[in-house]
Design a protein around this motif. Structure first.
Motif, PDB file in Angstrom:
ATOM      1  N   THR A 250       0.837  -1.207   0.000  1.00 26.52           N
ATOM      2  CA  THR A 250       0.000   0.000   0.000  1.00 26.52           C
ATOM      3  C   THR A 250       0.869   1.253   0.000  1.00 26.52           C
ATOM      4  OG1 THR A 250      -1.759  -1.175   1.151  1.00 26.52           O
ATOM      5  CG2 THR A 250      -1.808   1.227   1.249  1.00 26.52           C
ATOM      6  N   LYS A 251       1.929   1.233   0.787  1.00 25.39           N
ATOM      7  CA  LYS A 251       2.839   2.377   0.835  1.00 25.39           C
ATOM      8  C   LYS A 251       3.488   2.602  -0.529  1.00 25.39           C
ATOM      9  CE  LYS A 251       6.443   4.410   3.620  1.00 25.39           C
ATOM     10  NZ  LYS A 251       7.199   4.347   4.867  1.00 25.39           N
ATOM     11  N   ILE A 252       3.880   1.531  -1.180  1.00 22.92           N
ATOM     12  CA  ILE A 252       4.505   1.643  -2.492  1.00 22.92           C
ATOM     13  C   ILE A 252       3.499   2.158  -3.514  1.00 22.92           C
ATOM     14  CG2 ILE A 252       5.517   0.314  -4.390  1.00 22.92           C
ATOM     15  CD1 ILE A 252       6.798  -1.456  -2.133  1.00 22.92           C
ATOM     16  N   ARG A 253       2.280   1.641  -3.492  1.00 27.07           N
ATOM     17  CA  ARG A 253       1.253   2.101  -4.436  1.00 27.07           C
ATOM     18  C   ARG A 253       0.921   3.578  -4.263  1.00 27.07           C
ATOM     19  NH1 ARG A 253      -1.138  -1.405  -7.674  1.00 27.07           N
ATOM     20  NH2 ARG A 253      -0.939  -3.611  -7.205  1.00 27.07           N
ATOM     21  N   SER A 254       1.136   4.119  -3.079  1.00 30.54           N
ATOM     22  CA  SER A 254       0.817   5.528  -2.829  1.00 30.54           C
ATOM     23  C   SER A 254       1.893   6.483  -3.357  1.00 30.54           C
ATOM     24  CB  SER A 254       0.599   5.765  -1.333  1.00 30.54           C
ATOM     25  OG  SER A 254       1.826   5.691  -0.636  1.00 30.54           O
ATOM     26  N   LEU A 255       3.027   5.943  -3.774  1.00 22.24           N
ATOM     27  CA  LEU A 255       4.094   6.798  -4.301  1.00 22.24           C
ATOM     28  C   LEU A 255       3.656   7.451  -5.604  1.00 22.24           C
ATOM     29  CD1 LEU A 255       7.137   4.386  -3.834  1.00 22.24           C
ATOM     30  CD2 LEU A 255       6.496   6.309  -2.351  1.00 22.24           C
ATOM     31  N   ASN A 256       4.140   8.659  -5.830  1.00 22.16           N
ATOM     32  CA  ASN A 256       3.857   9.269  -7.134  1.00 22.16           C
ATOM     33  C   ASN A 256       4.712   8.579  -8.190  1.00 22.16           C
ATOM     34  OD1 ASN A 256       6.397  10.685  -7.591  1.00 22.16           O
ATOM     35  ND2 ASN A 256       5.729  12.191  -6.108  1.00 22.16           N
ATOM     36  N   ILE A 257       4.360   8.785  -9.421  1.00 22.67           N
ATOM     37  CA  ILE A 257       4.984   8.020 -10.514  1.00 22.67           C
ATOM     38  C   ILE A 257       6.480   8.287 -10.636  1.00 22.67           C
ATOM     39  CG2 ILE A 257       4.419   9.643 -12.356  1.00 22.67           C
ATOM     40  CD1 ILE A 257       4.343   5.783 -12.490  1.00 22.67           C
ATOM     41  N   GLU A 258       6.914   9.510 -10.361  1.00 22.29           N
ATOM     42  CA  GLU A 258       8.347   9.818 -10.470  1.00 22.29           C
ATOM     43  C   GLU A 258       9.153   9.026  -9.447  1.00 22.29           C
ATOM     44  OE1 GLU A 258       5.968  12.293 -10.312  1.00 22.29           O
ATOM     45  OE2 GLU A 258       6.070  12.920 -12.427  1.00 22.29           O
ATOM     46  N   ILE A 259       8.664   8.968  -8.207  1.00 21.74           N
ATOM     47  CA  ILE A 259       9.348   8.204  -7.163  1.00 21.74           C
ATOM     48  C   ILE A 259       9.274   6.715  -7.467  1.00 21.74           C
ATOM     49  CG2 ILE A 259       9.380   7.646  -4.695  1.00 21.74           C
ATOM     50  CD1 ILE A 259      10.291  10.502  -5.335  1.00 21.74           C
ATOM     51  N   MET A 260       8.151   6.271  -7.996  1.00 17.83           N
ATOM     52  CA  MET A 260       7.992   4.857  -8.362  1.00 17.83           C
ATOM     53  C   MET A 260       9.022   4.459  -9.421  1.00 17.83           C
ATOM     54  SD  MET A 260       6.193   2.326  -7.445  1.00 17.83           S
ATOM     55  CE  MET A 260       4.545   1.737  -7.478  1.00 17.83           C
ATOM     56  N   GLU A 261       9.278   5.338 -10.379  1.00 18.18           N
ATOM     57  CA  GLU A 261      10.280   5.048 -11.408  1.00 18.18           C
ATOM     58  C   GLU A 261      11.673   4.946 -10.794  1.00 18.18           C
ATOM     59  OE1 GLU A 261       9.580   8.145 -14.244  1.00 18.18           O
ATOM     60  OE2 GLU A 261       7.995   6.999 -15.248  1.00 18.18           O
ATOM     61  N   VAL A 262      11.978   5.827  -9.840  1.00 19.42           N
ATOM     62  CA  VAL A 262      13.270   5.751  -9.149  1.00 19.42           C
ATOM     63  C   VAL A 262      13.365   4.426  -8.395  1.00 19.42           C
ATOM     64  CG1 VAL A 262      14.706   6.790  -7.337  1.00 19.42           C
ATOM     65  CG2 VAL A 262      13.508   8.254  -8.986  1.00 19.42           C
ATOM     66  N   LEU A 263      12.304   4.033  -7.732  1.00 23.65           N
ATOM     67  CA  LEU A 263      12.278   2.757  -7.021  1.00 23.65           C
ATOM     68  C   LEU A 263      12.539   1.601  -7.981  1.00 23.65           C
ATOM     69  CD1 LEU A 263      11.847   0.950  -4.588  1.00 23.65           C
ATOM     70  CD2 LEU A 263       9.370   1.182  -4.947  1.00 23.65           C
ATOM     71  N   GLY A 264      11.969   1.681  -9.177  1.00 28.99           N
ATOM     72  CA  GLY A 264      12.195   0.638 -10.171  1.00 28.99           C
ATOM     73  C   GLY A 264      13.671   0.450 -10.489  1.00 28.99           C
ATOM     74  N   GLU A 265      14.429   1.537 -10.474  1.00 31.39           N
ATOM     75  CA  GLU A 265      15.873   1.449 -10.699  1.00 31.39           C
ATOM     76  C   GLU A 265      16.608   1.009  -9.437  1.00 31.39           C
ATOM     77  OE1 GLU A 265      16.991   5.283 -12.150  1.00 31.39           O
ATOM     78  OE2 GLU A 265      15.878   5.040 -14.015  1.00 31.39           O
ATOM     79  N   GLU A 266      16.145   1.474  -8.284  1.00 36.63           N
ATOM     80  CA  GLU A 266      16.803   1.163  -7.009  1.00 36.63           C
ATOM     81  C   GLU A 266      16.657  -0.306  -6.608  1.00 36.63           C
ATOM     82  OE1 GLU A 266      18.732   3.107  -4.975  1.00 36.63           O
ATOM     83  OE2 GLU A 266      18.638   4.586  -6.586  1.00 36.63           O
ATOM     84  N   ILE A 267      15.667  -0.989  -7.153  1.00 35.64           N
ATOM     85  CA  ILE A 267      15.447  -2.395  -6.798  1.00 35.64           C
ATOM     86  C   ILE A 267      16.730  -3.205  -6.945  1.00 35.64           C
ATOM     87  CG2 ILE A 267      14.290  -4.527  -7.550  1.00 35.64           C
ATOM     88  CD1 ILE A 267      11.861  -2.773  -8.224  1.00 35.64           C
ATOM     89  N   PHE A 268      17.539  -2.856  -7.941  1.00 35.05           N
ATOM     90  CA  PHE A 268      18.760  -3.613  -8.204  1.00 35.05           C
ATOM     91  C   PHE A 268      19.812  -3.430  -7.103  1.00 35.05           C
ATOM     92  CE2 PHE A 268      16.843  -2.825 -12.366  1.00 35.05           C
ATOM     93  CZ  PHE A 268      16.680  -4.137 -12.776  1.00 35.05           C
ATOM     94  N   ASP A 269      19.692  -2.337  -6.338  1.00 35.37           N
ATOM     95  CA  ASP A 269      20.663  -2.070  -5.277  1.00 35.37           C
ATOM     96  C   ASP A 269      20.170  -2.479  -3.895  1.00 35.37           C
ATOM     97  OD1 ASP A 269      22.432  -0.938  -7.136  1.00 35.37           O
ATOM     98  OD2 ASP A 269      21.463   1.021  -6.958  1.00 35.37           O
ATOM     99  N   LEU A 270      18.919  -2.861  -3.790  1.00 33.50           N
ATOM    100  CA  LEU A 270      18.350  -3.271  -2.501  1.00 33.50           C
ATOM    101  C   LEU A 270      18.503  -4.784  -2.343  1.00 33.50           C
ATOM    102  CD1 LEU A 270      15.077  -1.155  -2.709  1.00 33.50           C
ATOM    103  CD2 LEU A 270      17.211  -0.557  -1.530  1.00 33.50           C
ATOM    104  N   ASP A 271      18.959  -5.211  -1.177  1.00 29.94           N
ATOM    105  CA  ASP A 271      19.217  -6.634  -0.963  1.00 29.94           C
ATOM    106  C   ASP A 271      18.147  -7.340  -0.134  1.00 29.94           C
ATOM    107  OD1 ASP A 271      21.658  -6.654  -2.405  1.00 29.94           O
ATOM    108  OD2 ASP A 271      22.669  -5.765  -0.669  1.00 29.94           O
TER     109      ASP A 271
END
Length: 77
Positions: A44-65
């Protein structure tokens, strides 16, 4: 003519909303694939992100363990 224009604008808005929802669903699928099924509160917290932050998260996934790394990242957004 005004009616046609408003229908067109509504169609464009719906298309944009669907695109955003698809992108959020895609990023959530990536997160679930990497970490396993995340809990509903985190989703739910992730779905509430705006699209710009969601796109950054999409890139950050590779750095999160871990899910904890994901939670920490979300707290710092």
């Amino acid at each position: 003519m005004q009616i046609v224009t408003s229908w067109m604008e509504e169609g464009i808005e719906r298309g944009i909303e669907r695109g955003i929802e698809r992108e959020k669903n895609f990023i959530l699928r990536l997160i679930n694939r990497k970490f396993g099924q995340i809990d509903l509160g985190l989703e739910t917290k992730i779905r509430s992100l705006n699209i710009e932050i969601m796109e950054v998260l999409g890139e950050e996934i590779f750095d999160l363990d871990t899910v904890e790394d994901l939670q920490s990242w979300l707290e710092n957004v």
